[in-house]
Enzyme design. Sequence first.
Site, short mmCIF file in Angstrom:
data_model
loop_
_atom_site.label_atom_id
_atom_site.label_comp_id
_atom_site.label_asym_id
_atom_site.label_seq_id
_atom_site.Cartn_x
_atom_site.Cartn_y
_atom_site.Cartn_z
CG HIS A 35 4.65 -11.26 8.40
ND1 HIS A 35 4.18 -10.91 9.63
CD2 HIS A 35 5.84 -11.88 8.61
CE1 HIS A 35 5.04 -11.28 10.57
NE2 HIS A 35 6.06 -11.88 9.98
CB CYS B 86 0.53 -9.20 12.47
SG CYS B 86 2.29 -9.40 12.16
CG HIS C 90 -0.66 -12.68 8.92
ND1 HIS C 90 -0.64 -11.85 7.82
CD2 HIS C 90 -0.28 -11.90 9.96
CE1 HIS C 90 -0.28 -10.64 8.19
NE2 HIS C 90 -0.05 -10.64 9.49
CB CYS D 54 0.99 -6.59 9.33
SG CYS D 54 1.95 -8.00 8.73
CG ASP E 227 50.14 58.55 -19.96
OD1 ASP E 227 49.75 57.98 -18.94
OD2 ASP E 227 51.11 59.32 -20.00
#
EC number: 3.4.23.-
Length: 1146
Positions: free
Chosen positions: A891, A915, A887, A918, A105
């Site tokens: 490429h 290019c 190219h 590239c 309790d």
Amino acid sequence: TAWTFLKAMQKCSKKREARGSREAPETNFPDTTEESAQQICCTRDSSDSKSVPRSERNKKGIQCQGEGSSRGSQPGQFVGVTYNLEKRPTTIVLINDTPLNVLLDTGADTSVLTTAHYNRLKYRGRKYQGTGIIGVGGNVETFSTPVTIKKKGRHIKTRMLVADIPVTILGRDILQDLGAKLVLAQLSKEIKFRKIELKEGTMGPKIPQWPLTKEKLEGAKEIVQRLLSEGKISEASDNNPYNSPIFVIKKRSGKWRLLQDLRELNKTVQVGTEISRGLPHPGGLIKCKHMTVLDIGDAYFTIPLDPEFRPYTAFTIPSINHQEPDKRYVWNCLPQGFVLSPYIYQKTLQEILQPFRERYPEVQLYQYMDDLFVGSNGSKKQHKELIIELRAILLEEGFETPDDKLQEVPPYSWLGYQLCPENWKVQKMQLDMVKNPTLNDVQKLMGNITWMSSGVPGLTVKHIAATTKGCLELNQKVIWTEEAQKELEENNEKIKNAQGLQYYNPEEEMLCEVEITKNYEATYVIKQSQGILWAGKKIMKANKGWSTVKNLMLLLQHVATESITRVGKCPTFKVPFTKEQVMWEMQKGWYYSWLPEIVYTHQVVHDDWRMKLVEEPTSGITIYTDGGKQNGEGIAAYVTSNGRTKQKRLGPVTHQVAERMAIQMALEDTRDKQVNIVTDSYYCWKNITEGLGLEGPQSPWWPIIQNIREKEIVYFAWVPGHKGICGNQLADEAAKIKEEIMLAYQGTQIKEKRDEDAGFDLCVPYDIMIPVSDTKIIPTDVKIQVPPNSFGWVTGKSSMAKQGLLINGGIIDEGYTGEIQVICTNIGKSNIKLIEGQKFAQLIILQHHSNSRQPWDENKISQRGDKGFGSTGVFWVENIQEAQDEHENWHTSPKILARNYKIPLTVAKQITQECPHCTKQGSGPAGCVMRSPNHWQADCTHLDNKIILTFVESNSGYIHATLLSKENALCTSLAILEWARLFSPKSLHTDNGTNFVAEPVVNLLKFLKIAHTTGIPYHPESQGIVERANRTLKEKIQSHRDNTQTLEAALQLALITCNKGRESMGGQTPWEVFITNQAQVIHEKLLLQQAQSSKKFCFYKIPGEHDWKGPTRVLWKGDGAVVVNDEGKGIIAVPLTRTKLLIKPN
């Protein structure tokens, strides 16, 4: 409910009261202080305890804890039991060695023994005067008696009241001494769970539990028992196949903490958008009279987890030596380490606090995880009532705000800051560095400085950051420089003297002041009339080739975004450059879509020279510049429009340095105020016109900058190197005049003589024995380029002639560029031994006028070639057009162009630079990854709203790619089948994408016998190969889009370019490397089959016999034995240790 309300009237002595209310020793309590639970300890001192209404106790339940652990709810148990109060919480204890069933309790201050139980005691003590207690039936007379109470190894001696009541009660006085605690389970029933789903095609984790030491196992069991009693976990069902391992660590306090590894589960969960995108900043707080900082305790364990998802969180508690079957549990609340726990928690808390925000809009309520900040401008009483109401709202939903973490008086600690009503600071921190720091130590230091820079203006990290250059491993030692130590000490001094910063006033405008430090770091402060709100810094990106103005304009956008995020308003900027500089930057058509309000100062930054650069040619002189490098010597030259030429020898420099020095020479020698500079160096032109950033006197570009400052206007132009431009050709020739005056040579077996001696010495490449009357051709690695109107003569040395060695080297004309070979004849009477490195011949350069030769051209291949005397070559100029066409179509990379069309690499690079597609290429991420034939990497990438699945062979770089209609398991499986049909992969490495870890894909790879790995098992950059391939593939696709109608066609053309038009290992294309590897594998298999199928013979000895038999044919050979046909015993197996293999006998 339990009968728990007998109100005891305390009339006993103060001594007994003190004895009854004493706290139990901390060490006697079970470890229930983990973050997973909130406990309330019961004490007898009513002034320090808070009463718990019966209604709340009915909801929460009672738990008593002591030593040991057990399960169930029988009366004989005491510790680790959860009572739902549907029946009385009772247990059995020994009172004076008599077992008695008693009622627990927590509402009774004093324990009371029934008269019946008192009479059953094995021994009874004296009776003392008791106190009356008031019960339901009125006043009850009592007396007290000394007792000894035992429970779970705990012994206490005290006094109990004896009265004629229905049941013996153990109140708070004895429960406390026994180590019992009242725990309020925090899993809230008021909060609705949020639905959690797994990703499509994934399943829960099934990772077995690893062993735990006995000590850790005991700690885990204790924690699990508490979590189980509080309802935060439950026992897993028998058909639950999932598991995530747990581990236990010991905290600094010495108590255990249980953690679960939920990383695999996190990978399979469908994660939504992050709703908490950053920390709140005190500079954005509005100044208020009253502040309070609260902390929500055990936040995750208050929120229930989706019941359908709980089985996936299962974990296992093993046992030592498999003493008992493993116990398995699942989480009922949000587990720590779960990826969705922060989101669900913050979203849930946001919904709970929303009514409070709407009710008090003038109150500042900041929520970040479990930290709450409340600020108001009302009275102190009103603020306190707000806090009480807020805590009540949270408590009603199950969230507790512990008193020990409630901050109601300044200074307040909040998210690493220290708040006061008038100002705020970063929590004090001393910056220290260990004696021999590692990369990890320096990174932590830099993180602390960056964190503190918002509250301490002027902190810098440039020299500290410089110590980390070149370091990759976290444990790698760094070189701690004097500059870094000085910078650290200066930062500590600034931290020590830092003043408090102010809060935001919405009625005033803000001003941002920007400055540039001597270390080229941009620092800024946000100010109002009351002082600085916050500060910051940003390292200027000088190494990125950005100008100062561009850097500072980016900084303005960063600060404006930061300010709008914190206070919802953009400040006015005070910047250290002029309006003209900003307008010049804007005219360049850069990316500025918005410009804040700017106040310009008189300070001018270093790049004011950019104002002198113009976009159109001037009326002044035009100068063509060029630079070159060959054989380690750099040449810089220029030609002016009025015919003036100048060359300069630079020594061992790079080609780019030579180009830069040519421009510097042209600017220094020209007195005109208006100049046109034309260069064929894209590198120099790009840097000068756009790229240069914060350049100081120590920069190699500083002389050029200074010379531009002295001009009125300067126009820079770039032209390709082989376009036939007259002025550029003249400059190119001028760059070679100085170079051709001296002999150019290569090789290690040629030595220069003393200044007074003519020619060069040639050395023996290795030890050679020349017999008498024998002639040998001795090769060398020496190559020469003879000056114009000259020839080379290889002859002998007097020291070798004395020994009888005749040198017949011959004449080398200026067209020959191959290696020099020396013909030697031994005309002496004994053998001659030449030792490696010995000088045995000499090379002399002589002039002649018999032939008319053109000037030396480095872009020309010899007519003779490099195969020796009498050989012929071809000119490469006629191949340039074919290389350009190649190219443009594919490429192709420079090295492949140079190899296929026999043109110089510099010309091939120039073709590539022209290019537009590239020139955008850069280097990919570097790192060590697993590379081997037939080991592939795969990844999905996106382009034009379409999905590309890329496979790349790690050894050759060969790429196979296909388009997917959807990024799911089915489409990925079909693509894998196509890939496996075309190639013979042995292993595949992917990331943890849902389509790669889906069960159908995993099972398919197992069926195909392809080893599959995911994540980063080899290196943090283990996906580097396929990521680099994805980038290259996208660039090539974009290069072909102009010539194709569909992405599919561009993809196929890009694959041809990537696999057959660029170099890979050893200058070969990826296709050539891949085919070579496959051919080698097939060849090795054929050799193995041939070796296994060939007839073998052996001598053998049967166990137990002493004589060798044979030779006889081997029918089959294994790893440990052979099979032969014995005349007496037939076909038998003989161990290899008793055999002697041999070839087929004659």
